[in-house]
Scaffold this active site. Structure first.
Site, PDB file in Angstrom:
ATOM      1  N   ARG A 113       0.871  -1.177   0.000  1.00  0.00           N
ATOM      2  CA  ARG A 113       0.000   0.000   0.000  1.00  0.00           C
ATOM      3  C   ARG A 113       0.909   1.229   0.000  1.00  0.00           C
ATOM      4  O   ARG A 113       1.621   1.482   0.984  1.00  0.00           O
ATOM      5  CB  ARG A 113      -0.910   0.011   1.235  1.00  0.00           C
ATOM      6  CG  ARG A 113      -1.827   1.248   1.317  1.00  0.00           C
ATOM      7  CD  ARG A 113      -2.635   1.210   2.607  1.00  0.00           C
ATOM      8  NE  ARG A 113      -3.369   2.435   2.824  1.00  0.00           N
ATOM      9  CZ  ARG A 113      -4.631   2.655   2.436  1.00  0.00           C
ATOM     10  NH1 ARG A 113      -5.284   1.710   1.798  1.00  0.00           N
ATOM     11  NH2 ARG A 113      -5.239   3.800   2.683  1.00  0.00           N
ATOM     12  N   HIS A 140      -7.071   0.965  -6.637  1.00  0.00           N
ATOM     13  CA  HIS A 140      -7.410   0.413  -5.313  1.00  0.00           C
ATOM     14  C   HIS A 140      -8.313  -0.809  -5.530  1.00  0.00           C
ATOM     15  O   HIS A 140      -9.507  -0.791  -5.214  1.00  0.00           O
ATOM     16  CB  HIS A 140      -8.137   1.478  -4.503  1.00  0.00           C
ATOM     17  CG  HIS A 140      -8.132   1.230  -3.019  1.00  0.00           C
ATOM     18  ND1 HIS A 140      -7.655   0.072  -2.446  1.00  0.00           N
ATOM     19  CD2 HIS A 140      -8.571   2.011  -1.970  1.00  0.00           C
ATOM     20  CE1 HIS A 140      -7.795   0.132  -1.138  1.00  0.00           C
ATOM     21  NE2 HIS A 140      -8.338   1.286  -0.820  1.00  0.00           N
ATOM     22  N   GLN A 143     -10.509  -2.473  -2.589  1.00  0.00           N
ATOM     23  CA  GLN A 143     -11.657  -1.672  -2.154  1.00  0.00           C
ATOM     24  C   GLN A 143     -12.847  -1.875  -3.078  1.00  0.00           C
ATOM     25  O   GLN A 143     -13.976  -2.076  -2.619  1.00  0.00           O
ATOM     26  CB  GLN A 143     -11.286  -0.191  -2.112  1.00  0.00           C
ATOM     27  CG  GLN A 143     -12.456   0.732  -1.796  1.00  0.00           C
ATOM     28  CD  GLN A 143     -13.012   0.555  -0.409  1.00  0.00           C
ATOM     29  OE1 GLN A 143     -12.277   0.641   0.571  1.00  0.00           O
ATOM     30  NE2 GLN A 143     -14.308   0.307  -0.297  1.00  0.00           N
ATOM     31  N   ASP A 235     -15.395  10.163  -2.159  1.00  0.00           N
ATOM     32  CA  ASP A 235     -14.146   9.942  -1.439  1.00  0.00           C
ATOM     33  C   ASP A 235     -13.670  11.299  -0.931  1.00  0.00           C
ATOM     34  O   ASP A 235     -14.209  12.343  -1.313  1.00  0.00           O
ATOM     35  CB  ASP A 235     -13.107   9.316  -2.390  1.00  0.00           C
ATOM     36  CG  ASP A 235     -11.864   8.800  -1.685  1.00  0.00           C
ATOM     37  OD1 ASP A 235     -11.838   8.789  -0.441  1.00  0.00           O
ATOM     38  OD2 ASP A 235     -10.911   8.413  -2.392  1.00  0.00           O
ATOM     39  N   CYS A 276     -15.431   4.954   0.566  1.00  0.00           N
ATOM     40  CA  CYS A 276     -14.363   4.006   0.895  1.00  0.00           C
ATOM     41  C   CYS A 276     -13.767   4.259   2.275  1.00  0.00           C
ATOM     42  O   CYS A 276     -13.097   3.374   2.815  1.00  0.00           O
ATOM     43  CB  CYS A 276     -13.277   4.039  -0.170  1.00  0.00           C
ATOM     44  SG  CYS A 276     -12.576   5.667  -0.484  1.00  0.00           S
ATOM     45  N   ARG A 304     -14.609  -5.288   3.229  1.00  0.00           N
ATOM     46  CA  ARG A 304     -13.188  -5.223   2.905  1.00  0.00           C
ATOM     47  C   ARG A 304     -12.480  -6.492   3.415  1.00  0.00           C
ATOM     48  O   ARG A 304     -11.639  -7.072   2.723  1.00  0.00           O
ATOM     49  CB  ARG A 304     -12.521  -4.007   3.566  1.00  0.00           C
ATOM     50  CG  ARG A 304     -12.910  -2.656   3.027  1.00  0.00           C
ATOM     51  CD  ARG A 304     -12.513  -2.454   1.578  1.00  0.00           C
ATOM     52  NE  ARG A 304     -11.120  -2.770   1.296  1.00  0.00           N
ATOM     53  CZ  ARG A 304     -10.055  -2.016   1.627  1.00  0.00           C
ATOM     54  NH1 ARG A 304     -10.233  -0.872   2.288  1.00  0.00           N
ATOM     55  NH2 ARG A 304      -8.832  -2.386   1.300  1.00  0.00           N
TER      56      ARG A 304
END
Length: 317
Positions: A113, A140, A143, A235, A276, A304
């Protein structure tokens, strides 16, 4: 308890993004996610990662990604090892390539990440073990798998749904959602200022997928683009690494805030809200929407873990 075998045709494969994965392949991992969620909720205990290790490399902080990888891997009997940039030499005294070759001899898999997509791709190229993209500036993938799992739970289907992303259309979430929606026949729109529209490269990548699945891709700074949306998604307005642009970004994106008026503009009483996380309530979304019955962010957050466990079960030998 003995480790149970989990048969998957994807053993040894890496997940950089969903570009090179077919709809059927992604659907298979989604099926695994529903299976492991059911097992967890029934209280079943499995040890399918017994004797396995995973290196969790984090350049960027995280709550959901780190918690999901660590708990999912540990519950299955595996040993996750967290590594921040303060803990290892990645990109510092040691090249990404050399770090990859070392970790590949010590671990069963790697999660990364961080900032550069190039780094996660180099880890996959040189490590010789499965590498999972836990987030980069470009994509991502873990996600958005949780996102479509949440859609499937809420609506019972994916094909024919309409999702509208509101805010910064250039960021990794807008790009990744466009990609996975185009694969699954989900109509995808972006409500954003022209200066923050998705780049043409990702549009060109997704357009053939949308044509094949029968979905549409729309990008507009007009509020009419949210009409008929089954889900509004947003987001944070200021991504990690762009903190210096905070005041400018807030001013630019204020008209694209997800609020009750925007939810009403879809014309659908059953429209849901997804994010998210983490959310800055009062900026990209009002507290009224975030805390409403339409908000499914906690289901999304839980998913997740189940989707990440499914991905690891699918990829790790």
């Amino acid at each position: 308890m003995k480790a149970e075998k989990f048969k998957s045709p994807f053993k040894g494969r890496s997940l950089m993004n969903w570009i090179d994965w077919s709809k059927d392949e992604i659907s298979q991992i989604l099926d695994y996610a529903f299976l492991v969620k059911k097992q967890v909720h029934k209280g079943e205990v499995h040890q399918r990662f017994l004797g396995k290790t995973i290196a969790l490399i984090f350049e960027k902080r995280s709550t959901r990604t780190r918690s999901s990888f660590e708990t999912a891997f540990g519950e299955e009997g595996g040993h996750p090892v967290f590594m921040s940039t303060d803990d290892i030499q990645l990109g510092g005294k040691e090249s990404v390539e050399d770090t990859a070759r070392v970790l590949g001899r010590m671990f069963s898999a790697i999660e990364f990440r961080g900032f550069k997509q190039q780094h996660v791709e180099e880890l996959a190229k040189y490590s010789g073990i499965p590498v999972i993209n836990g987030l980069t500036d470009d994509f991502h993938p873990t996600q958005v798998l949780a996102d479509i799992m949440t859609l499937k739970e809420q609506f019972g289907k994916l094909e024919g749904l309409t999702m509208c992303y509101c805010g910064d259309g250039r960021n990794n979430m807008a790009r990744s959602l466009m990609l996975i929606c185009s694969k699954f026949g989900i109509n995808f729109s972006v409500y954003c200022p022209k200066s923050l529209s998705p780049d043409q490269k990702i549009i060109d990548i997704c357009t053939p997928f949308a044509k094949e699945s029968g979905s549409t891709i729309s990008i507009s700074d007009e509020i009419s683009v949210v009409k008929n949306a089954d889900v509004l998604y947003t987001d944070v307005w200021v991504s990690m690494g762009e903190e210096a642009l905070k005041d400018e970004r807030i001013k630019l994106l204020q008209p694209y805030q997800v609020n009750k008026a925007l939810m009403d503009a879809t014309g659908k009483p059953g429209t849901i809200f997804l994010h998210c996380l983490p959310a800055v309530k009062g900026q990209e979304v009002t507290e009224e929407v975030f805390e409403s019955d339409a908000s499914k962010v906690w289901d999304e957050a839980e998913n997740r873990k189940h989707t990440i466990k499914a991905i690891m079960l699918a990829l790790i030998k």
